[in-house]
Scaffold this motif. Structure first.
Motif, PDB file in Angstrom:
ATOM      1  N   PRO A  16       0.822  -1.217   0.000  1.00 35.86           N
ATOM      2  CA  PRO A  16       0.000   0.000   0.000  1.00 35.86           C
ATOM      3  C   PRO A  16       0.851   1.260   0.000  1.00 35.86           C
ATOM      4  N   GLY A  17       0.242   2.325  -0.497  1.00 36.85           N
ATOM      5  CA  GLY A  17       0.851   3.644  -0.379  1.00 36.85           C
ATOM      6  C   GLY A  17       0.568   4.151   1.025  1.00 36.85           C
ATOM      7  N   TYR A  18       0.450   5.451   1.159  1.00 40.84           N
ATOM      8  CA  TYR A  18       0.188   6.044   2.476  1.00 40.84           C
ATOM      9  C   TYR A  18      -1.310   6.250   2.671  1.00 40.84           C
ATOM     10  N   PHE A  19      -1.803   5.783   3.804  1.00 41.58           N
ATOM     11  CA  PHE A  19      -3.206   5.906   4.159  1.00 41.58           C
ATOM     12  C   PHE A  19      -3.318   6.479   5.559  1.00 41.58           C
ATOM     13  N   LYS A  20      -4.426   7.170   5.814  1.00 40.11           N
ATOM     14  CA  LYS A  20      -4.664   7.720   7.153  1.00 40.11           C
ATOM     15  C   LYS A  20      -5.068   6.583   8.078  1.00 40.11           C
ATOM     16  N   THR A  21      -4.169   6.249   8.996  1.00 37.09           N
ATOM     17  CA  THR A  21      -4.422   5.222  10.005  1.00 37.09           C
ATOM     18  C   THR A  21      -3.818   5.693  11.320  1.00 37.09           C
ATOM     19  N   VAL A  22      -3.996   4.898  12.340  1.00 35.90           N
ATOM     20  CA  VAL A  22      -3.390   5.210  13.638  1.00 35.90           C
ATOM     21  C   VAL A  22      -1.861   5.227  13.506  1.00 35.90           C
ATOM     22  N   ILE A  23      -1.337   4.350  12.682  1.00 30.99           N
ATOM     23  CA  ILE A  23       0.116   4.258  12.507  1.00 30.99           C
ATOM     24  C   ILE A  23       0.682   5.524  11.877  1.00 30.99           C
ATOM     25  N   THR A  24      -0.066   6.162  10.971  1.00 28.83           N
ATOM     26  CA  THR A  24       0.442   7.344  10.274  1.00 28.83           C
ATOM     27  C   THR A  24      -0.042   8.656  10.890  1.00 28.83           C
ATOM     28  N   ASN A  25      -0.647   8.603  12.052  1.00 27.76           N
ATOM     29  CA  ASN A  25      -1.119   9.808  12.740  1.00 27.76           C
ATOM     30  C   ASN A  25       0.083  10.682  13.079  1.00 27.76           C
ATOM     31  N   THR A  26       0.128  11.883  12.507  1.00 27.96           N
ATOM     32  CA  THR A  26       1.311  12.739  12.656  1.00 27.96           C
ATOM     33  C   THR A  26       1.530  13.214  14.093  1.00 27.96           C
ATOM     34  N   LYS A  61       4.451  16.098   8.186  1.00 32.51           N
ATOM     35  CA  LYS A  61       3.173  16.825   8.173  1.00 32.51           C
ATOM     36  C   LYS A  61       2.759  17.190   6.750  1.00 32.51           C
ATOM     37  N   MET A  62       3.730  17.533   5.923  1.00 32.28           N
ATOM     38  CA  MET A  62       3.429  17.863   4.537  1.00 32.28           C
ATOM     39  C   MET A  62       2.905  16.623   3.797  1.00 32.28           C
ATOM     40  N   MET A  63       3.555  15.492   4.009  1.00 34.43           N
ATOM     41  CA  MET A  63       3.129  14.246   3.372  1.00 34.43           C
ATOM     42  C   MET A  63       1.747  13.811   3.843  1.00 34.43           C
ATOM     43  N   ALA A  64       1.424  14.076   5.099  1.00 38.77           N
ATOM     44  CA  ALA A  64       0.139  13.650   5.665  1.00 38.77           C
ATOM     45  C   ALA A  64      -1.038  14.277   4.939  1.00 38.77           C
ATOM     46  N   LYS A  65      -0.832  15.420   4.312  1.00 41.74           N
ATOM     47  CA  LYS A  65      -1.911  16.074   3.571  1.00 41.74           C
ATOM     48  C   LYS A  65      -2.349  15.242   2.367  1.00 41.74           C
ATOM     49  N   CYS A  66      -1.472  14.366   1.893  1.00 44.64           N
ATOM     50  CA  CYS A  66      -1.765  13.553   0.711  1.00 44.64           C
ATOM     51  C   CYS A  66      -2.226  12.137   1.054  1.00 44.64           C
ATOM     52  N   TYR A  67      -2.270  11.806   2.334  1.00 44.33           N
ATOM     53  CA  TYR A  67      -2.680  10.450   2.727  1.00 44.33           C
ATOM     54  C   TYR A  67      -4.106  10.173   2.292  1.00 44.33           C
ATOM     55  N   ASN A  68      -4.347   8.975   1.833  1.00 47.19           N
ATOM     56  CA  ASN A  68      -5.671   8.544   1.416  1.00 47.19           C
ATOM     57  C   ASN A  68      -6.435   8.049   2.643  1.00 47.19           C
ATOM     58  N   SER A  69      -7.677   8.448   2.788  1.00 46.15           N
ATOM     59  CA  SER A  69      -8.467   7.994   3.940  1.00 46.15           C
ATOM     60  C   SER A  69      -9.373   6.824   3.596  1.00 46.15           C
ATOM     61  N   ASP A  70      -9.422   6.440   2.320  1.00 43.25           N
ATOM     62  CA  ASP A  70     -10.279   5.345   1.878  1.00 43.25           C
ATOM     63  C   ASP A  70      -9.527   4.016   1.945  1.00 43.25           C
ATOM     64  N   LEU A  71      -9.644   3.343   3.071  1.00 42.22           N
ATOM     65  CA  LEU A  71      -8.929   2.075   3.260  1.00 42.22           C
ATOM     66  C   LEU A  71      -9.509   0.933   2.437  1.00 42.22           C
ATOM     67  N   SER A  72     -10.677   1.150   1.814  1.00 39.69           N
ATOM     68  CA  SER A  72     -11.259   0.093   0.988  1.00 39.69           C
ATOM     69  C   SER A  72     -10.356  -0.227  -0.203  1.00 39.69           C
ATOM     70  N   VAL A  73      -9.513   0.702  -0.595  1.00 41.30           N
ATOM     71  CA  VAL A  73      -8.557   0.446  -1.676  1.00 41.30           C
ATOM     72  C   VAL A  73      -7.645  -0.722  -1.289  1.00 41.30           C
ATOM     73  N   VAL A  74      -7.210  -0.736  -0.048  1.00 41.62           N
ATOM     74  CA  VAL A  74      -6.337  -1.807   0.438  1.00 41.62           C
ATOM     75  C   VAL A  74      -7.132  -3.090   0.670  1.00 41.62           C
ATOM     76  N   THR A  75      -8.289  -2.957   1.315  1.00 43.01           N
ATOM     77  CA  THR A  75      -9.078  -4.159   1.607  1.00 43.01           C
ATOM     78  C   THR A  75      -9.598  -4.820   0.332  1.00 43.01           C
ATOM     79  N   ASN A  76      -9.834  -4.040  -0.719  1.00 46.11           N
ATOM     80  CA  ASN A  76     -10.236  -4.626  -2.000  1.00 46.11           C
ATOM     81  C   ASN A  76      -9.110  -5.474  -2.589  1.00 46.11           C
ATOM     82  N   CYS A  77      -7.882  -5.005  -2.435  1.00 45.64           N
ATOM     83  CA  CYS A  77      -6.728  -5.798  -2.887  1.00 45.64           C
ATOM     84  C   CYS A  77      -6.630  -7.094  -2.083  1.00 45.64           C
ATOM     85  N   MET A  78      -6.845  -6.979  -0.786  1.00 41.05           N
ATOM     86  CA  MET A  78      -6.797  -8.164   0.071  1.00 41.05           C
ATOM     87  C   MET A  78      -7.886  -9.161  -0.334  1.00 41.05           C
TER      88      MET A  78
END
Length: 115
Positions: A16-26, A61-78
């Motif tokens: 996966p690329g970067y997604f908004k999750t607890v792990i990537t919380n700035t 913080k700059m990168m976090a602005k581009c994080y995807n919040s739609d985790l279904s992209v990852v779960t669809n791959c799974m």
């Protein structure tokens, strides 16, 4: 993946690329980085300099602005990897994984280092 092949297990890699999750919380990451920084010996802090940590957090913080919040992209791959008759070996989830990280992986190391 190759080690499991001998046992009849097919392994699919989901990258996966970067997604908004607890792990990537700035906020959490910044707090953890500052805590780790405080524990470093003065010699190491001096080698990197105070600017290093500040610039790293700003980039985060700059990168976090581009994080995807739609985790279904990852779960669809799974889901595809688990239910497909012929799953792919690799899945790149997210626009950044497809348009940035995958093409970069084909470039020479010197060029990727510069990027």
């Amino acid at each position: 993946r190759l080690e499991m092949h001998n046992f009849g297990v097919k392994v699919c890699v989901i990258e996966p690329g970067y997604f908004k999750t607890v792990i990537t919380n700035t906020d959490n990451l910044e707090k953890n980085f500052h805590c780790s920084w405080q524990k470093l010996p003065e010699e190491i802090k001096a080698s990197y300099g105070e600017g290093y940590l500040r610039q790293f957090v700003e980039m985060l913080k700059m990168m976090a602005k581009c994080y995807n919040s739609d985790l279904s992209v990852v779960t669809n791959c799974m889901e595809h990897a688990l239910t497909s008759l012929h799953p792919r070996t690799r899945y790149s989830a997210g626009w950044d994984a497809k348009l940035l990280y995958l093409p970069i992986s084909y470039l020479p190391s010197a060029l990727t280092d510069a990027l």
